[in-house]
Design an enzyme around this catalytic site. Structure first.
Site, mmCIF file in Angstrom:
data_model
loop_
_atom_site.group_PDB
_atom_site.id
_atom_site.type_symbol
_atom_site.label_atom_id
_atom_site.label_comp_id
_atom_site.label_asym_id
_atom_site.label_seq_id
_atom_site.Cartn_x
_atom_site.Cartn_y
_atom_site.Cartn_z
ATOM 1 N N LYS A 105 0.833 -1.420 0.036
ATOM 2 C CA LYS A 105 -0.227 0.019 -0.080
ATOM 3 C C LYS A 105 0.660 1.232 -0.003
ATOM 4 O O LYS A 105 2.320 0.942 0.407
ATOM 5 C CB LYS A 105 -0.942 -0.724 1.047
ATOM 6 C CG LYS A 105 -2.290 0.977 1.030
ATOM 7 C CD LYS A 105 -3.207 -0.263 0.912
ATOM 8 C CE LYS A 105 -4.856 0.498 0.604
ATOM 9 N NZ LYS A 105 -5.421 -0.121 -0.146
ATOM 10 N N GLY A 219 -18.143 7.532 -2.634
ATOM 11 C CA GLY A 219 -17.200 8.240 -3.284
ATOM 12 C C GLY A 219 -17.434 6.828 -4.202
ATOM 13 O O GLY A 219 -18.305 6.739 -4.934
ATOM 14 N N TYR A 223 -20.460 4.897 -4.231
ATOM 15 C CA TYR A 223 -21.392 5.447 -5.099
ATOM 16 C C TYR A 223 -22.618 4.353 -5.819
ATOM 17 O O TYR A 223 -23.915 3.550 -6.198
ATOM 18 C CB TYR A 223 -21.854 7.009 -6.135
ATOM 19 C CG TYR A 223 -21.761 6.766 -7.412
ATOM 20 C CD1 TYR A 223 -23.321 6.633 -7.802
ATOM 21 C CD2 TYR A 223 -21.052 6.462 -8.603
ATOM 22 C CE1 TYR A 223 -23.768 6.755 -9.486
ATOM 23 C CE2 TYR A 223 -21.545 6.576 -9.625
ATOM 24 C CZ TYR A 223 -23.089 6.283 -10.087
ATOM 25 O OH TYR A 223 -23.381 6.230 -11.570
HETATM 26 N N1 GLU Z 1 -7.422 0.432 -3.369
HETATM 27 C C1 GLU Z 1 -8.087 -1.314 -3.734
HETATM 28 C C2 GLU Z 1 -8.365 -2.324 -2.256
HETATM 29 O O1 GLU Z 1 -7.985 -1.565 -1.341
HETATM 30 C C3 GLU Z 1 -7.624 -1.520 -4.919
HETATM 31 C C4 GLU Z 1 -6.518 -2.419 -4.892
HETATM 32 C C5 GLU Z 1 -5.524 -2.591 -6.188
HETATM 33 O O2 GLU Z 1 -6.598 -3.243 -7.193
HETATM 34 O O3 GLU Z 1 -4.597 -3.135 -6.386
HETATM 35 O O4 GLU Z 1 -8.617 -3.266 -2.953
#
Ligand code: GLU
Length: 419
Positions: A105, A219, A223
């Site tokens: 992340k 968001g 939505y």
């Molecule tokens: N941000 C999204 C999640 O928390 C997608 C992560 C991604 O597609 O790598 O799962």
């Protein structure tokens, strides 16, 4: 902000799972520790000519099962510990969906609502320059998350490609369709959640065409969740909210909120709480409404020991990451609320991101129908394995999801000779 540290929550969840699986202390420590993290300072020229220094992070939590995968958040309250927690949840998410990926992340401390388009682009490119050595299609593949968009992914992919001296579409997912994005990625998080809600409703004997739904957050996830509940199931959306507050349908209303009208209202006025003909409702009140399905689709720690006992929904479908604290989990389980835990419910996003990576490697595009069908298969299978595990071990759905995911990550670490 609740003051609860999400990484402490994430570690507490791993401890609980380690207890169930009887893992050794050293393996448990490994599972509670990010493998690598990068902290970067990002100087960005602002439109007025001044230079502002932003702080950014990228955490590769565990990549035993494959390249790290996970979004980048632009948020004023971002901290290294939120990024660590989110990267840990990505690890379990990818493992639970059986994707050949690890968890990562990223985050930048900033308020994107206060930045011009030019400033946002320069910030996005600065981030990629700073983390260039750390990421890559075979190392760590970012994606969108809170307040980051396909346009931001496009700038990031472009910057990475420029530095590499070659086109590198596979370095990032959630891109616009014209430059290597996947059909169906836009609403994948919400659509994936719908498949788990459909299966949960079957499990509990709930008729979704008569169900009342409340959505917290409006968001991308919120939505599309409201829209798809309405479109796919004919459920009634009785309440929605965003960071500025929310609205609830008057009691006598039979039709509910029109998700498209609410979307236009948010775009034109800045918040869904300006929707005419509705009653104003706070975020807290929304969570306690008498509905069948509650969908938290915003941020962490909104269901705590303070309000969990007041939740009346039969299903809590966690499209947000980390909305429920461990104390609240116990209360919901005791009260018979069926929680579809975050890293199961919202795994549609990363699953279609994985499909996007596959298409990029092959230089081939699938039809949207194929993406949806593959997503349905993955989400449905994951839901039922979590449900079966929770029944088998007599544990809640989140603990069951942890058991499955952690077992897979531990197996990979063992095979690789790490533990
Ligand atoms: N941000 C999204 C999640 O928390 C997608 C992560 C991604 O597609 O790598 O799962």
């Amino acid at each position: 902000m609740t003051g609860i540290n999400p990484f402490e929550v994430a570690k507490q969840q791993i401890d609980a799972c380690a207890g169930i699986l009887k893992l050794s202390p050293s393996v448990t420590t490994m599972l509670k520790t990010p493998m690598r993290e990068l902290h970067v300072s990002l100087p960005v020229r602002m439109d007025d000519g001044s230079i502002r220094i932003f702080q950014g992070f990228r955490v590769q939590y565990n990549d035993a099962r494959g390249p790290a995968k996970g979004g980048i958040r632009f948020h004023p309250d971002e901290t290294i510990d939120t990024v660590r927690a989110l990267s840990s949840w990505m690890t379990w998410k990818c493992a639970l969906l059986d994707l050949p990926l690890g968890g990562g992340k990223g985050g930048i401390i900033c308020n994107p609502k206060e930045l011009s388009v030019g400033e946002l682009e320069r910030l996005s490119r600065a981030y990629i320059r700073a983390v260039f050595q750390f990421i890559g299609p075979e190392r760590d593949v970012p994606a969108p998350d809170v307040y980051t968009t396909p346009q931001i992914m496009a700038w990031m992919m472009d910057e990475y490609s420029i530095i590499s001296g070659k086109q590198q579409f596979g370095v990032i997912t959630g891109k616009p369709l014209a430059i290597g994005g996947s059909p169906g990625r836009g609403d994948a998080t919400a659509r994936g959640g719908m498949f788990t809600i459909r299966e949960a409703a079957k499990t509990l004997g709930i008729d979704l065409s008569k169900a009342k739904v409340a959505v917290q957050g409006y968001g991308n996830a919120g939505y599309h969740a409201a829209r798809l509940c309405h479109e796919l199931f004919g459920s009634e959306i009785v309440a929605i909210c965003d960071s500025k507050g929310g609205v609830c349908c008057k009691v006598e209303s039979e039709v509910g909120i029109d998700p498209e009208v609410a979307y236009t209202c948010k775009n034109q006025t800045g918040s869904v709480c300006n929707l005419p003909g509705m009653e104003y409702i706070s975020n807290e009140e929304l969570l306690e409404l008498d509905v069948d399905i509650l969908i938290p689709a915003a941020i962490e720690n909104i269901i705590t020991d303070k309000n969990a006992g007041k939740i009346k929904a039969k299903i809590v479908a966690e499209l947000a990451n980390g909305p429920t604290t461990p104390e609240a989990d116990d209360i919901l389980y005791k009260n018979g609320v069926h929680v579809i835990p975050d890293f199961l419910c919202n795994a549609g996003g990363v699953t279609v991101s994985y499909f996007e990576m596959v298409q990029n490697f092959y230089m081939y595009t699938w039809e949207e129908a194929e993406v949806r069908e593959r997503l349905d298969k993955k989400m449905t299978a994951a839901y039922h394995s979590v449900l079966n595990t929770s029944r088998e071990y007599k544990i809640n759905m989140r603990q069951a999801a942890y058991v499955l995911a952690v077992e897979r990550v531990v197996a990979a670490m063992k095979l690789r000779g790490w533990i």
